[in-house]
Design a protein around this motif. Structure first.
Motif, PDB file in Angstrom:
ATOM      1  N   PHE A  66       0.824  -1.202   0.000  1.00  8.19           N
ATOM      2  CA  PHE A  66       0.000   0.000   0.000  1.00  8.19           C
ATOM      3  C   PHE A  66       0.866   1.262   0.000  1.00  8.19           C
ATOM      4  O   PHE A  66       1.993   1.250   0.495  1.00  8.19           O
ATOM      5  CB  PHE A  66      -0.925   0.021   1.231  1.00  8.19           C
ATOM      6  CG  PHE A  66      -1.803  -1.196   1.345  1.00  8.19           C
ATOM      7  CD1 PHE A  66      -2.928  -1.321   0.559  1.00  8.19           C
ATOM      8  CD2 PHE A  66      -1.484  -2.221   2.225  1.00  8.19           C
ATOM      9  CE1 PHE A  66      -3.735  -2.440   0.646  1.00  8.19           C
ATOM     10  CE2 PHE A  66      -2.269  -3.350   2.315  1.00  8.19           C
ATOM     11  CZ  PHE A  66      -3.412  -3.462   1.523  1.00  8.19           C
ATOM     12  N   SER A  69       0.404   6.925   2.430  1.00  4.88           N
ATOM     13  CA  SER A  69      -0.755   7.543   3.067  1.00  4.88           C
ATOM     14  C   SER A  69      -1.696   6.486   3.637  1.00  4.88           C
ATOM     15  O   SER A  69      -2.273   6.658   4.716  1.00  4.88           O
ATOM     16  CB  SER A  69      -1.504   8.434   2.068  1.00  4.88           C
ATOM     17  OG  SER A  69      -1.928   7.683   0.939  1.00  4.88           O
ATOM     18  N   VAL A  70      -1.858   5.377   2.912  1.00  8.42           N
ATOM     19  CA  VAL A  70      -2.715   4.286   3.384  1.00  8.42           C
ATOM     20  C   VAL A  70      -2.057   3.561   4.554  1.00  8.42           C
ATOM     21  O   VAL A  70      -2.721   3.183   5.527  1.00  8.42           O
ATOM     22  CB  VAL A  70      -3.020   3.297   2.237  1.00  8.42           C
ATOM     23  CG1 VAL A  70      -3.827   2.096   2.752  1.00  8.42           C
ATOM     24  CG2 VAL A  70      -3.781   3.999   1.119  1.00  8.42           C
ATOM     25  N   VAL A  73      -2.711   5.379   7.787  1.00  2.00           N
ATOM     26  CA  VAL A  73      -4.074   5.165   8.273  1.00  2.00           C
ATOM     27  C   VAL A  73      -4.199   3.793   8.926  1.00  2.00           C
ATOM     28  O   VAL A  73      -4.777   3.645  10.014  1.00  2.00           O
ATOM     29  CB  VAL A  73      -5.092   5.304   7.121  1.00  2.00           C
ATOM     30  CG1 VAL A  73      -6.488   4.872   7.587  1.00  2.00           C
ATOM     31  CG2 VAL A  73      -5.138   6.738   6.611  1.00  2.00           C
TER      32      VAL A  73
END
Length: 375
Positions: A66, A69-70, A73
């Protein structure tokens, strides 16, 4: 996640290879069998388990599959959903993590219980994030505030040797007389040498309750930037139910951050009382309160202190948050009371902070964002 479950979940399409690995990484975090303690169970092998090595492997997997940014999270979700705070104390896990502001906040909250074997790794993670933030924010902050200080220092009745001829000519171009090929300088702009020798004072008063973690990180970085500017005397104060002055550590924001203790209650009134006692030149001082305003102290006394500081000439700024997280939760009653005193409270992104400070230093209206747009 739409396809879910290795058994195809009725789609008629099973997952293999990279897709199956991605699904496994997601299932470990978001699957129905991944409990708050990361336990595995049921008919599937879900959850991250209880050991740091399994978490480190999972962190490595999600960084492979991923974008950053993912990953950030998912890390935050893992900390919240699977109770991974204790595993953040393991050096091997810290080395695998994708560092960001939120991870720094988590490490700071665990600082007092962190074993010595982990502290140096944790400081390295924090220093990496701080360095990236300084690189992003420092140049623009210094440029914006230097311009504001120059503008506030200029005088309009300068002696001849103090006239800034370049700015004076540009300010009077409308008075150009073509027949004489000259400009009539109706308005003189001076360098204001005497005024420049008078430093501005900035007091950063930072709520270190757990909900303010990201704001503490950004404020510490900005504190170091402000402290590096010779025309500004900067004081940095953090508080919960007690007050700690970290001004002597501001040359290293990592030391500042490890000097905080995230969590605990909030006594804004006590913090403002301390800051007020340190103000020597109110007309040259900007106080920045960074807090969600959930006051555990004496509300009326807090408001009286703000009113007294403003009456003395202090520029008072209240930031409900200093972060990129959007509209924060905050005490609306206290925010309204401050607005009635002429000290509106609003959330501020790190990119907007230099403009807010420039306006405060120049004593002009603050660039207050629309709170509705931050939701």
């Amino acid at each position: 996640m739409v396809l879910g479950d290795g058994g195809a979940d009725g789609t008629g399409c099973g997952l293999t290879g990279r897709d199956a690995a991605m699904d496994g990484a997601l299932e470990a975090l978001y699957g129905k069998d991944s409990g708050s303690n990361g336990a595995e169970g049921g008919r599937r092998s879900a959850g991250l388990g209880a050991s740091a090595p399994s978490v480190a492997r999972w962190l490595g997997d999600i960084r492979t599959y991923f974008p950053s940014s993912v990953v950030q999270v998912m890390q935050r979700d893992a900390i919240d959903r699977l109770g991974l705070n204790s595993l953040l104390l393991e050096p091997e896990m810290l080395e695998a993590v994708e560092a960001d502001v939120h991870l720094v906040g988590t490490l700071l909250s665990l600082n007092k219980v962190m074993p010595e074997t982990t502290k140096e790794t944790a400081r390295a993670v924090v220093r990496k994030v701080v360095a990236e933030l300084e690189k992003r924010l420092a140049t623009r902050t210094r440029a914006t505030l230097t311009g504001a200080l120059d503008r506030s220092a200029r005088i309009h009745r300068p002696r001849h040797r103090d006239i800034d001829w370049d700015r004076t000519i540009r300010a009077n171009l409308k008075n150009y007389l073509p027949e004489y090929r000259t400009v009539v300088p109706e308005r003189l702009i001076g360098y204001g040498r005497a005024a420049r020798s008078v430093k501005k004072e900035v007091v950063l008063c930072i709520d270190q309750s757990g909900s303010m973690a990201a704001s503490v990180v950004y404020a510490s970085v900005f504190g170091a930037v402000l402290a590096s500017m010779r025309a500004i005397d900067t004081r940095l104060v953090v508080f919960d139910t007690s007050v700690v002055d970290l001004t002597d550590q501001m040359d290293d924001p990592v030391d500042v951050l490890f000097g905080t203790q995230l969590g605990g209650g909030t006594d804004i009134n006590r913090a403002l009382a301390y800051c007020q006692s340190r103000i020597t030149r109110p007309a040259e001082t900007v106080v920045v309160l960074i807090s969600d305003l959930y006051e555990g102290g004496i509300r009326n006394e807090m408001l009286k202190r703000v009113a007294a500081m403003k009456a003395a000439g202090v520029q008072f700024v209240t930031l409900l948050a200093l972060s990129d997280e959007g509209a924060p939760a905050y005490d609306r009653e206290h925010a309204a009371a401050l607005a009635a005193l002429g000290a509106p409270a609003f959330a501020c992104t790190p990119d907007l902070f230099p403009d807010v400070m420039a306006a405060a230093l120049e004593k002009r209206p603050l660039p207050i964002p629309d709170m509705a747009e931050q939701r």
